[in-house]
Design an enzyme around this catalytic site. Structure first.
Site, PDB file in Angstrom:
ATOM      1  N   HIS A  44     -62.103-100.406  34.033  1.00 57.87           N
ATOM      2  CA  HIS A  44     -60.749-100.520  33.486  1.00 57.87           C
ATOM      3  C   HIS A  44     -60.322 -99.194  32.855  1.00 57.87           C
ATOM      4  O   HIS A  44     -59.230 -98.693  33.118  1.00 57.87           O
ATOM      5  CB  HIS A  44     -60.728-101.650  32.448  1.00 57.87           C
ATOM      6  CG  HIS A  44     -59.414-101.847  31.772  1.00 57.87           C
ATOM      7  ND1 HIS A  44     -58.619-102.942  32.013  1.00 57.87           N
ATOM      8  CD2 HIS A  44     -58.756-101.114  30.842  1.00 57.87           C
ATOM      9  CE1 HIS A  44     -57.528-102.861  31.260  1.00 57.87           C
ATOM     10  NE2 HIS A  44     -57.593-101.757  30.539  1.00 57.87           N
ATOM     11  N   GLU A  45     -61.196 -98.623  32.024  1.00 56.62           N
ATOM     12  CA  GLU A  45     -60.836 -97.387  31.317  1.00 56.62           C
ATOM     13  C   GLU A  45     -60.775 -96.193  32.259  1.00 56.62           C
ATOM     14  O   GLU A  45     -59.893 -95.340  32.117  1.00 56.62           O
ATOM     15  CB  GLU A  45     -61.800 -97.133  30.161  1.00 56.62           C
ATOM     16  CG  GLU A  45     -61.803 -98.213  29.094  1.00 56.62           C
ATOM     17  CD  GLU A  45     -60.428 -98.587  28.550  1.00 56.62           C
ATOM     18  OE1 GLU A  45     -59.531 -97.713  28.488  1.00 56.62           O
ATOM     19  OE2 GLU A  45     -60.234 -99.757  28.178  1.00 56.62           O
ATOM     20  N   GLY A  77     -61.994-101.001  24.827  1.00 51.56           N
ATOM     21  CA  GLY A  77     -61.977 -99.617  25.266  1.00 51.56           C
ATOM     22  C   GLY A  77     -60.610 -99.001  25.125  1.00 51.56           C
ATOM     23  O   GLY A  77     -59.597 -99.692  25.008  1.00 51.56           O
ATOM     24  N   HIS A  87     -57.517 -96.071  33.931  1.00 51.78           N
ATOM     25  CA  HIS A  87     -56.468 -95.452  33.095  1.00 51.78           C
ATOM     26  C   HIS A  87     -56.408 -93.942  33.315  1.00 51.78           C
ATOM     27  O   HIS A  87     -55.329 -93.351  33.299  1.00 51.78           O
ATOM     28  CB  HIS A  87     -56.720 -95.716  31.608  1.00 51.78           C
ATOM     29  CG  HIS A  87     -56.114 -96.965  31.090  1.00 51.78           C
ATOM     30  ND1 HIS A  87     -54.755 -97.200  31.074  1.00 51.78           N
ATOM     31  CD2 HIS A  87     -56.683 -98.048  30.520  1.00 51.78           C
ATOM     32  CE1 HIS A  87     -54.513 -98.384  30.536  1.00 51.78           C
ATOM     33  NE2 HIS A  87     -55.669 -98.929  30.193  1.00 51.78           N
ATOM     34  N   CYS A 119     -55.332-105.523  28.102  1.00 50.65           N
ATOM     35  CA  CYS A 119     -55.190-104.088  27.880  1.00 50.65           C
ATOM     36  C   CYS A 119     -54.438-103.853  26.587  1.00 50.65           C
ATOM     37  O   CYS A 119     -53.461-104.562  26.302  1.00 50.65           O
ATOM     38  CB  CYS A 119     -54.433-103.474  29.057  1.00 50.65           C
ATOM     39  SG  CYS A 119     -54.218-101.691  28.928  1.00 50.65           S
ATOM     40  N   GLN A 150     -53.675 -93.401  26.795  1.00 49.65           N
ATOM     41  CA  GLN A 150     -53.062 -94.486  26.023  1.00 49.65           C
ATOM     42  C   GLN A 150     -52.590 -94.030  24.645  1.00 49.65           C
ATOM     43  O   GLN A 150     -51.811 -94.728  24.006  1.00 49.65           O
ATOM     44  CB  GLN A 150     -54.026 -95.658  25.870  1.00 49.65           C
ATOM     45  CG  GLN A 150     -54.274 -96.408  27.163  1.00 49.65           C
ATOM     46  CD  GLN A 150     -55.246 -97.540  26.946  1.00 49.65           C
ATOM     47  OE1 GLN A 150     -56.462 -97.336  26.978  1.00 49.65           O
ATOM     48  NE2 GLN A 150     -54.712 -98.729  26.715  1.00 49.65           N
TER      49      GLN A 150
END
Length: 174
Positions: free
Chosen positions: A131-132, A47, A135, A89, A52
């Site tokens: 997780h995403e 992902g 972010h 990551c 990012q």
């Protein structure tokens, strides 16, 4: 479509809260396409969140093995159960740490055309979504690591989570 540079930990934008997408237009389509190209070009990818690659918007692309999923303005509306496993990551290349996440999530999101959807995920896909979405809120997986160390996948070199956290905040103003 263009492959973008993935920002490493320590970049201040990774600690900021992303802004909601307000317009579903050609600019959004380009961001999504560029993010997909960047994701598929990255080794060990699952992902990618827009911050990012330097875009402070609530956009995620992911592929946990069953095709590309685009999440726009995603919000976890239900989470249950628990699972613990190694996480990595793209902004921390090569390093993993044990993280506890919900085993199941339900996410309210939009597609690229502005249509609302409810997605449900379990196991690995649920981890990926959490997780995403973290972010998008300026939270990195190292903030959730259980234990004292991150481990490099190939060399087994370990670094202190506390040291990594200090580095990840080092350039953040204020």
């Amino acid at each position: 479509m263009v492959e973008k540079t993935i920002l490493p930990f320590g970049e201040p934008i990774l600690r900021k809260t992303a802004k909601p997408v307000a317009e579903f237009n050609a600019k959004l389509f380009k961001w999504l396409d560029d993010m997909a190209d960047t994701l598929y070009a990255a080794e060990g990818r699952a992902g990618l969140a827009a911050p990012q690659i330097g875009i402070l918007r609530r956009i995620v692309v992911m592929d946990c093995g069953d095709g590309l999923i685009e999440l726009i303005n995603p919000e976890i509306i239900e989470a249950r159960g628990s699972q613990t496993g190694p996480e990595a990551c793209l902004s921390f290349p090569g390093y993993t740490g044990l993280v506890e996440r919900a085993k199941y999530v339900k996410v309210r999101t939009f597609d690229r055309n502005g249509e609302p959807h409810i997605l449900e995920a379990e196991d690995y896909k649920a981890v990926c979504m959490q997780h995403e979405i973290d972010h998008l809120n300026g939270i990195l997986f190292i903030d959730r690591v259980i234990g004292d160390y991150l481990y490099h996948e190939q060399t087994q070199h370990k670094i202190s989570v506390l040291h990594a956290l200090k580095l990840s905040h080092a350039q953040t103003p204020g």
